[in-house]
Design a protein around this motif. Structure first.
Motif, PDB file in Angstrom:
ATOM      1  N   LEU A   1       0.854  -1.089  -0.069  1.00 26.69           N
ATOM      2  CA  LEU A   1      -0.132  -0.085  -0.105  1.00 26.69           C
ATOM      3  C   LEU A   1       0.764   1.067   0.103  1.00 26.69           C
ATOM      4  O   LEU A   1       0.299   2.355  -0.005  1.00 26.69           O
ATOM      5  CB  LEU A   1      -0.968  -0.141   1.142  1.00 26.69           C
ATOM      6  CG  LEU A   1      -1.825  -1.253   1.229  1.00 26.69           C
ATOM      7  CD1 LEU A   1      -2.745  -1.023   2.466  1.00 26.69           C
ATOM      8  CD2 LEU A   1      -2.825  -1.238   0.190  1.00 26.69           C
ATOM      9  N   GLY A   2       2.143   1.145  -0.157  1.00 28.37           N
ATOM     10  CA  GLY A   2       2.882   2.266  -0.069  1.00 28.37           C
ATOM     11  C   GLY A   2       2.807   3.124   1.184  1.00 28.37           C
ATOM     12  O   GLY A   2       2.948   4.341   1.141  1.00 28.37           O
ATOM     13  N   LEU A   3       2.804   2.447   2.231  1.00 24.96           N
ATOM     14  CA  LEU A   3       2.740   3.278   3.637  1.00 24.96           C
ATOM     15  C   LEU A   3       4.154   3.577   4.279  1.00 24.96           C
ATOM     16  O   LEU A   3       5.050   2.903   3.980  1.00 24.96           O
ATOM     17  CB  LEU A   3       1.992   2.569   4.538  1.00 24.96           C
ATOM     18  CG  LEU A   3       0.782   1.938   4.134  1.00 24.96           C
ATOM     19  CD1 LEU A   3      -0.101   1.067   5.121  1.00 24.96           C
ATOM     20  CD2 LEU A   3      -0.099   2.883   3.637  1.00 24.96           C
ATOM     21  N   ASP A   4       4.201   4.704   5.157  1.00 24.19           N
ATOM     22  CA  ASP A   4       5.462   5.218   5.706  1.00 24.19           C
ATOM     23  C   ASP A   4       5.279   4.930   7.151  1.00 24.19           C
ATOM     24  O   ASP A   4       4.801   5.518   7.946  1.00 24.19           O
ATOM     25  CB  ASP A   4       5.333   6.543   5.416  1.00 24.19           C
ATOM     26  CG  ASP A   4       6.958   7.370   6.266  1.00 24.19           C
ATOM     27  OD1 ASP A   4       7.522   6.460   6.489  1.00 24.19           O
ATOM     28  OD2 ASP A   4       6.853   8.263   6.001  1.00 24.19           O
ATOM     29  N   PRO A   5       5.804   3.712   7.477  1.00 22.80           N
ATOM     30  CA  PRO A   5       5.872   3.464   9.010  1.00 22.80           C
ATOM     31  C   PRO A   5       6.487   4.321  10.006  1.00 22.80           C
ATOM     32  O   PRO A   5       6.470   4.313  11.070  1.00 22.80           O
ATOM     33  CB  PRO A   5       6.392   1.888   9.159  1.00 22.80           C
ATOM     34  CG  PRO A   5       7.375   1.736   7.777  1.00 22.80           C
ATOM     35  CD  PRO A   5       6.744   2.608   6.800  1.00 22.80           C
ATOM     36  N   SER A   6       7.415   5.001   9.340  1.00 24.00           N
ATOM     37  CA  SER A   6       8.238   5.729  10.218  1.00 24.00           C
ATOM     38  C   SER A   6       7.351   6.954  10.870  1.00 24.00           C
ATOM     39  O   SER A   6       7.766   7.656  11.918  1.00 24.00           O
ATOM     40  CB  SER A   6       9.571   6.668   9.321  1.00 24.00           C
ATOM     41  OG  SER A   6       9.060   7.281   8.382  1.00 24.00           O
ATOM     42  N   ARG A   7       6.227   7.163  10.431  1.00 22.71           N
ATOM     43  CA  ARG A   7       5.464   8.041  10.872  1.00 22.71           C
ATOM     44  C   ARG A   7       4.838   7.677  12.147  1.00 22.71           C
ATOM     45  O   ARG A   7       4.124   8.583  12.934  1.00 22.71           O
ATOM     46  CB  ARG A   7       4.169   8.387   9.770  1.00 22.71           C
ATOM     47  CG  ARG A   7       4.709   9.059   8.605  1.00 22.71           C
ATOM     48  CD  ARG A   7       3.606   9.376   7.941  1.00 22.71           C
ATOM     49  NE  ARG A   7       3.751   9.935   6.518  1.00 22.71           N
ATOM     50  CZ  ARG A   7       3.502  11.292   6.235  1.00 22.71           C
ATOM     51  NH1 ARG A   7       3.357  12.032   7.423  1.00 22.71           N
ATOM     52  NH2 ARG A   7       4.196  11.815   5.115  1.00 22.71           N
TER      53      ARG A   7
END
Length: 247
Positions: free
Chosen positions: A191-197
């Motif tokens: 899903l192209g998610l950014d876990p660093s957020r």
């Protein structure tokens, strides 16, 4: 097609306060709007006698929800007359009997208080129902109503074919993602998610942000297509137009 997919692609959700009276109830049908006078269901009796077979009754109870507007008698009458289902922003009673007659009914609750039968109302005219957003949801005769265990959505007439086509594409994409997850791929990558957020993320550095359509899913789709495994899951859009009469 379920209400979740339809709502994602342009279907307009009714309020979250509505639920199916019995598990597994579902229907898709054109709307026949009904407005009851507060605490009175005479308009429902008229609508059942007058609605076209296969239509769904969508009922505005004028803000007075604490009455059992639909009971066993009305449910059996509606089922016998070929009504596809009932959605109302008020309460019902005799829920075991409604379940036995297998009429799909979606309501705001259960109330033993009996509604009257003589205060008027309207049938076949536009009504406004509570919706998930800040504004009421207008429902007109001929709009499509879809209801299942997840909720109720309205497909405005004139937009039905477009919403259905987009929903079919959405369901296909979602199935591809689920297949990839079952094969061990991460939803973060797919899903192209950014876990660093998210505070506390301790994942590997290779889980970066991927913009646009997920690359791993594209590769998976292209590989399946090259092998001849990716076939249409649905019929042509022209067939959809035939079924729905061009809206």
């Amino acid at each position: 097609m379920g209400t979740v997919a339809l709502a994602r692609c342009g279907g307009r959700p009714f309020g979250t306060h509505l639920f199916s009276v019995w598990p597994g109830a579902a229907f898709a049908a054109t709307a026949f709007p009904v407005r009851c006078a507060p605490g009175d269901n005479l308009a429902l009796h008229v609508a059942i006698a007058q609605a076209p077979p296969g239509a769904a009754l969508v009922v505005d109870v004028a803000g007075e929800s604490e009455y059992g507007y639909v009971d066993e008698i009305l449910a059996v009458a509606a089922r016998t007359r070929g009504v596809a289902g009932i959605v109302l922003d008020g309460c019902v009673r005799d829920i075991a009997a409604i379940a036995r007659c297998e009429l799909p009914v979606f309501s705001a609750g259960v109330a033993v208080r009996e509604a009257g039968h003589d205060a008027g109302g309207s049938v076949g005219q536009q009504i406004n129902m509570d919706a998930s957003g800040p504004a009421p949801l207008p429902v007109r005769r001929g709009d499509w109503i879809v209801a299942d265990d997840d909720g109720v959505v309205c497909l405005p007439r004139g937009q039905v074919s477009t919403i259905i086509a987009e929903t079919m594409d959405s369901i296909t994409r979602e199935r591809e993602i689920i297949d990839a997850v079952c094969a061990g791929e991460s939803t973060l990558d797919l899903l192209g998610l950014d876990p660093s957020r998210v505070n506390g993320w301790e994942g590997a550095p290779d889980h970066g942000v991927r913009r646009g359509r997920p690359r791993s899913l594209n590769a998976r789709r292209e590989g399946r297509a090259a092998e001849g495994h990716l076939r249409p899951r649905f019929g042509s859009w022209s067939a959809v137009g035939d079924v729905y009469g061009g809206d």
